[in-house]
Design a protein around this motif. Structure first.
Motif, PDB file in Angstrom:
ATOM      1  N   ARG A  52      34.517  41.912  35.989  1.00 49.27           N
ATOM      2  CA  ARG A  52      35.188  41.712  34.701  1.00 49.27           C
ATOM      3  C   ARG A  52      36.393  40.776  34.822  1.00 49.27           C
ATOM      4  N   THR A  56      36.718  37.677  32.378  1.00 47.22           N
ATOM      5  CA  THR A  56      37.918  37.487  31.552  1.00 47.22           C
ATOM      6  C   THR A  56      38.504  36.100  31.784  1.00 47.22           C
ATOM      7  N   LYS A  59      36.473  33.461  30.089  1.00 44.91           N
ATOM      8  CA  LYS A  59      36.580  33.518  28.630  1.00 44.91           C
ATOM      9  C   LYS A  59      37.694  32.613  28.114  1.00 44.91           C
ATOM     10  N   GLY A  74      42.381  35.512  34.941  1.00 46.88           N
ATOM     11  CA  GLY A  74      41.566  36.655  34.522  1.00 46.88           C
ATOM     12  C   GLY A  74      42.234  37.981  34.832  1.00 46.88           C
ATOM     13  N   ASP A  78      43.370  40.470  31.864  1.00 48.48           N
ATOM     14  CA  ASP A  78      42.736  41.787  31.946  1.00 48.48           C
ATOM     15  C   ASP A  78      43.792  42.886  31.953  1.00 48.48           C
ATOM     16  N   ASN A  81      45.248  43.242  28.483  1.00 47.45           N
ATOM     17  CA  ASN A  81      44.276  43.859  27.565  1.00 47.45           C
ATOM     18  C   ASN A  81      44.061  45.342  27.853  1.00 47.45           C
TER      19      ASN A  81
END
Length: 437
Positions: A52, A56, A59, A74, A78, A81
């Protein structure tokens, strides 16, 4: 040209904000964070991992971007978030060298990614010694830098001793437990003992004696050196836990320390002055700092030699001598001359098997790392080097299979060497019997 604007980290923020730190050298950074904490900063090391983090990063960052930047960005987004932190009371810190690579340029990419993610109000602190950015609430003082230098010495020693003990430990997990205990102890000692190299040497003797107490098997294992771009060389997130993988495969890992990288940066700056006449006024100060670091490094090497239980690092002066026939000190983009120099250093120490780690498409490392493999091997036929690219689209299985192939060759070479040594020993015994008659 219009100056790029950034949100400064203020004195008011220092009182309330948590500063998130990307993970590159876990053991070193835990000591560093304690030092910053002693100076009034609240910091937290991000140790998150998994796919992930990559997702991230991709993205908010183009997939052609340097892999370490994708991972660091990332990891930051992350964390923001996750709900664990209040984004309005959180700052991020990025380490910069002042060179023309990721560490200097991608701070703007991070800010752009934060804006896209809706966190444009989150301050990003630039930690650098090149005067790239200034933040009123975050300042590096001489005493702080002094302690950070000692933190590098401790971190490098722990990194080296863990790798020298872990493959041979009789009680599984004992080495890591001791390293964790000493990391916490040393971090506290940094606060209570002040700035004293005498104390540092005493602590280093204590570290050596504690590791020497670990019961170890007396067996010979294949030694594998790890070099490369600084992030993927050290970061478990960046290199798919390379050190642990090599240990699990029955190898002893040898990783050059962080201190050499800092001394490389100083030598490169001195070289700029000598080659181009830039900022000549800085040369006396740079010469002094380099000689000071060199002296301290040599004293630690002397301690390890006197202890006699472990292999000490190579003095930077010898590493510099090894690279002179291959590359000049003006080659300083990325890891520059240090990367092939560390390959030669490892080979000189008897570590002939080397993994060269690099982010896919990293031009400086492809030139100074992969590009130097052929000339190095032409003059050092016993070198067994494999270059591994790390990228968001790279296959971990493919990476590990290539390393396993290198290890297979290394084991075969070790078996041949032991066989030859056995034949020679047998001949010597027979010859001695003839003499005795």
């Amino acid at each position: 040209m219009e100056e790029r604007k950034y949100i400064p980290f203020t004195e008011e923020m220092r009182k309330e904000y948590t500063i998130l730190v990307p993970n590159m050298l876990p053991r070193h950074f835990k000591i560093f964070l304690k030092i910053f904490e002693d100076y009034g900063y609240k910091m937290e090391l991000l140790e998150t991992s998994g796919h992930r983090i990559i997702e991230t990063g991709l993205k908010y960052v183009h997939n052609d971007t340097c892999y370490p930047a994708i991972l660091v960005i990332g990891q930051f987004i992350d964390a923001l978030n996750s709900g664990k932190y209040d984004p309005h009371k959180t700052a991020l810190i990025l380490f910069q060298t002042g060179g023309g690579c990721r560490a200097s340029n991608y701070i703007f990419l991070l800010r752009k990614a934060l804006e896209r993610a809706g966190y444009d109000y989150v301050p990003v602190i630039s930690l650098n010694l090149a005067g790239l950015e200034k933040h009123p609430g975050f300042k590096l003082t001489v005493p702080m830098l002094h302690r950070l230098f000692y933190g590098i010495i401790y971190g490098d020693m722990l990194l080296s001793l863990v790798n020298q003990c872990k493959p041979y430990e009789k009680n599984k997990g004992q080495t890591e437990r001791l390293a964790d205990e000493l990391t916490a102890l040393l971090a506290n000692k940094m606060q209570t003992e002040g700035i004293s190299f005498k104390k540092v040497k005493q602590n280093c003797k204590m570290i050596l004696s504690r590791f020497a107490e670990i019961p170890r098997k007396k067996e010979e294992k294949v030694k594998v050196g790890v070099v490369g771009e600084i992030y993927v060389k050290y970061s478990p997130l960046g290199n798919n836990n390379l050190e642990q993988f090599l240990t699990d495969e029955g190898a002893e890992v040898v990783v050059p320390g962080l201190l050499d990288f800092f001394m490389y940066c100083i030598v490169s700056n001195i070289s700029d002055i000598e080659l181009y006449g830039l900022h000549k006024i800085r040369k006396p100060a740079l010469d002094f700092v380099f000689k000071y670091l060199q002296k301290q490094q040599n004293e630690i090497i002397g301690l390890m030699k006197a202890d006699g239980n472990f292999t000490p690092p190579t003095p930077i002066s010898h590493t510099m001598e090894l690279i002179k026939d291959f590359m000049g000190f003006g080659t300083k983009m990325g890891e520059g001359w240090l990367l092939p120099a560390e390959m030669l250093e490892l080979n000189d120490e008897g570590v002939h098997n080397i993994v060269c780690t690099q982010p896919f498409g990293c031009l400086p490392n492809h030139i100074c790392g992969k590009g130097m493999m052929k000339p190095l091997k032409e003059k050092n036929s016993d070198m067994n080097i494999v270059a591994i690219d790390y990228d968001s689209g790279a296959s971990k299985v493919n990476q590990e299979n290539r390393i396993k192939l290198m290890l297979s060759n290394a084991r075969a070479n070790l078996a041949d060497k032991n066989r030859e040594n056995g034949i020679l020993a047998e001949k010597e015994k027979k010859f001695q019997k003839v003499l005795d008659k």
